[in-house]
Design an enzyme around this catalytic site. Structure first.
Site, PDB file in Angstrom:
ATOM      1  N   ARG A 306      -0.664 -12.810  30.507  1.00  0.00           N
ATOM      2  CA  ARG A 306       0.446 -12.082  29.875  1.00  0.00           C
ATOM      3  C   ARG A 306       1.650 -12.020  30.818  1.00  0.00           C
ATOM      4  O   ARG A 306       2.805 -12.066  30.390  1.00  0.00           O
ATOM      5  CB  ARG A 306       0.010 -10.679  29.453  1.00  0.00           C
ATOM      6  CG  ARG A 306      -0.450  -9.782  30.584  1.00  0.00           C
ATOM      7  CD  ARG A 306      -0.627  -8.344  30.122  1.00  0.00           C
ATOM      8  NE  ARG A 306      -1.216  -7.516  31.158  1.00  0.00           N
ATOM      9  CZ  ARG A 306      -1.018  -6.203  31.255  1.00  0.00           C
ATOM     10  NH1 ARG A 306      -0.245  -5.583  30.377  1.00  0.00           N
ATOM     11  NH2 ARG A 306      -1.604  -5.504  32.209  1.00  0.00           N
ATOM     12  N   GLU A 354       5.360  -3.937  12.998  1.00  0.00           N
ATOM     13  CA  GLU A 354       5.008  -5.347  13.169  1.00  0.00           C
ATOM     14  C   GLU A 354       5.449  -6.212  11.988  1.00  0.00           C
ATOM     15  O   GLU A 354       5.802  -7.383  12.163  1.00  0.00           O
ATOM     16  CB  GLU A 354       3.504  -5.491  13.391  1.00  0.00           C
ATOM     17  CG  GLU A 354       3.007  -4.942  14.717  1.00  0.00           C
ATOM     18  CD  GLU A 354       2.717  -3.454  14.702  1.00  0.00           C
ATOM     19  OE1 GLU A 354       2.409  -2.895  15.769  1.00  0.00           O
ATOM     20  OE2 GLU A 354       2.807  -2.848  13.597  1.00  0.00           O
TER      21      GLU A 354
END
Length: 608
Positions: A306, A354
């Protein structure tokens, strides 16, 4: 056009909607008829668009969120001279561009619609592009039905647009009172809608949607309202103009029972042509490019994928001025904040929304931008329908899911993405990537910028060993054979965090005299079928291991490679088959039986 001509145009649109549905034997003419006057006024007096140049940067954008009203949209295109009458009557027929719900097969359609509640969120993305990226004066017009106002995604869009003061966005609410099976929740209570929309910072105009003068004035008011988006809330009647169906239940999604009589009642055929206002002469914004200098990591060190994602994004943003990044208020965790620090003008905070985040990206890519979208892999499940429709839209965007799998540790199962690989692999034309180390990640992040369709990159929370050099190449559709010999008796296929477990398992097996090949299948879709089949032929036994549920992930990708031809090996698939709890990453991998010990045990049983 004057008001008399606009009334005639509205009737023409109704007639053509009736004709198209009648020719197809299916469709939604009554839903088209309610909004005909609204769209007649918009097309003739307020839309700025060149149908000869759909790529014109100054064009307005018209999104039919109520995509089932496609007969009305196609009737508009006919009135503008873009679609001939013969093509209008090809509606819903094999090979026709005029599909049951609009798609970008037509050059004047930005995005596919029809899954209700998505048009306004996409419109927000288009409007954000106009305000913050393109900095062009085009407007975005979105037609919504009242039934879809029950969708939560619509209210995510209202809030985002109000927060960002998108005064280049107008929502046209066609309040015709009737849904598919009966009355809508608020029926004709326009105030109920207005109060809710105003609460999100919008300017609202409540009108009779069949009063041409009021409609014309409302559009003019929307165009002149500064610092706030506008919602035109229009009271209309479904099936307007035909007594047999007007404001009557039971006719949704059906051609009119007497199309010829309806056309006569509407005043017969017309052939009005609209000279749509030309867009202003403007130029595409500059999107500068520079040499790409990706971050480099030393072999033998440790880094979280990440972290590599965030650093690669920032570098990509420096090299390419067309890259934009959207995040769902977890940029500190996904590391998208590293892009925000270097390129704040191309970073969009979508908060915990989202669906709106993905929809905004779809809108931006329709204007030629290259969006990267990030959140926890688990939370992408909320946006699956938006990703599905993005594929129908022929959209190109990169999606990153972080904190995937049980290896995130103590946060527990609510935060663990264990379905994401299956979800993204199931999308038509998608690419699914799962890197295991930092150098692999940065190269795959860069590759997604030019990847068609929906590209998905799965990243890991914890640090993993750097096993590849910074100059290694990782083509999409490839894999890496990390350990092999002519005497291998079993192949271990892994991706992401389980690659390191597989390497450790191979070491344990070697101590027992069992040589194991290790394949890093970093590209799950498309998968490297040739390497997988060669491994099956050479070793005869395959163990797959994934930090994901057994359905739809790496194991299925490998099994499909053998099901489609070539030698079929003895196959054992290790995956997360239990409901995890909270514990350390190492304990999680052990409990799920996907750690080195479990892999070695499965391989021993397979070759015994």
């Amino acid at each position: 056009m004057d008001h008399r001509q606009l009334r005639e145009l509205g009737q023409q649109l109704r007639v053509d909607a009736v004709r198209a549905a009648d020719a197809a034997g299916s469709g939604h003419p009554t839903s088209s008829m309610s909004a005909a006057d609204l769209m007649a006024v918009l097309l003739a007096n307020h839309l700025h668009y060149s149908f000869d140049r759909p790529e014109h940067p100054g064009n307005d954008h018209l999104v039919f969120s109520k995509g089932h009203a496609s007969p009305l949209l196609y009737a508009l295109f006919k009135a503008a001279g873009a679609v001939p009458d013969g093509e209008l009557l090809s509606f819903r027929k094999l090979g026709s561009r005029l599909e049951g719900h609009p798609t970008p097969r037509l050059p004047w359609v930005d995005v596919a619609t029809g899954s209700l509640g998505q048009g306004l969120p996409v419109g927000v993305g288009l409007a954000l592009a106009g305000k913050r990226l393109d900095r062009l004066p085009y407007r975005v017009w979105v037609l919504l039905g009242d039934s879809e106002l029950a969708e939560g995604s619509v209210w995510e869009a209202f809030e985002q647009a109000g927060h960002d003061r998108l005064d280049n966005l107008t929502a046209v609410l066609d309040i015709n009172r009737l849904g598919q099976r009966g009355p809508t929740r608020h029926e004709w209570d326009l105030d109920a809608y207005a109060r809710r929309v105003q609460a999100f910072g919008w300017h609202t105009v409540e009108i009779d949607g069949h009063d041409i003068a009021a409609v014309d004035q409302a559009f003019a008011e929307a165009r002149s309202t500064a610092l706030r988006p506008t919602a035109i809330i229009a009271r209309t009647k479904k099936g307007r103009g035909v007594a047999a169906v007007e404001d009557r239940e039971g006719f949704h999604g059906k051609p009119l029972p007497d199309a010829a009589g309806a056309i006569e009642e509407l005043g017969g055929l017309r052939d009005l042509h609209v000279e749509v206002h030309a867009p202003p002469e403007v130029h595409e914004p500059e999107r500068p490019t520079a040499a790409l200098r990706l971050p480099r990591y030393d072999v033998g060190g440790k880094a979280a994928t990440r972290d590599a994602y965030g650093r690669a994004l920032a570098a990509l943003g420096t090299a390419r001025g067309d890259v934009v990044v959207l995040d769902g208020e977890v940029g500190d965790s996904t590391r998208a904040q590293l892009f925000a620090e270097d390129h704040p003008d191309r970073y969009f905070e979508c908060y915990i929304a989202e669906q709106q985040m993905v929809a905004a990206a779809v809108g931006m890519q329709a204007r030629g931008w290259v969006p990267y979208v990030a959140t926890f892999a688990a939370f992408l499940t909320r946006a699956h329908d938006f990703l599905r429709m993005a594929s129908v839209s022929r959209a190109r965007l990169a999606v990153a899911g972080s904190h995937a799998g049980v290896s995130i540790g103590e946060d527990g199962p609510s935060q663990m993405g264990l379905e994401d690989l299956a979800m993204l692999r199931s999308i038509h034309g998608s690419t699914v990537l799962y890197p295991c180390d930092a150098n692999q990640t940065v190269h795959l992040v860069a590759a997604l910028a030019d990847c068609p369709g929906i590209g998905y990159l799965r990243t890991t929370r914890g640090k993993t060993p750097v096993i590849y050099g910074p100059d290694e190449r990782f083509p999409i559709g490839g894999s890496k054979v990390l350990r092999s010999s002519d005497e291998d008796r079993v192949t271990l296929v892994a991706a992401g965090v389980t690659v390191h477990e597989a390497l450790a398992a191979a070491g344990r097996l070697a101590e027992d005299g069992i040589l194991a090949r290790v394949v890093d299948l970093y590209s799950l879709k498309p998968a490297d079928t040739a390497t997988l089949r060669a491994a099956a032929e050479d070793t005869g036994c395959v163990v797959t291991v994934e930090d994901h549920h057994p359905e739809g992930g790496l194991g299925d990708a490998v099994a499909e490679a053998y099901a489609d031809g070539g030698p079929v090996p003895r196959l054992t698939r290790l995956a997360v088959r239990t409901q995890p709890g909270s514990s350390t990453p190492e304990q999680q991998l052990h409990a799920a039986e996907i750690d080195a010990a479990a892999i070695a045990s499965a391989a021993r049983e397979l070759v015994a």
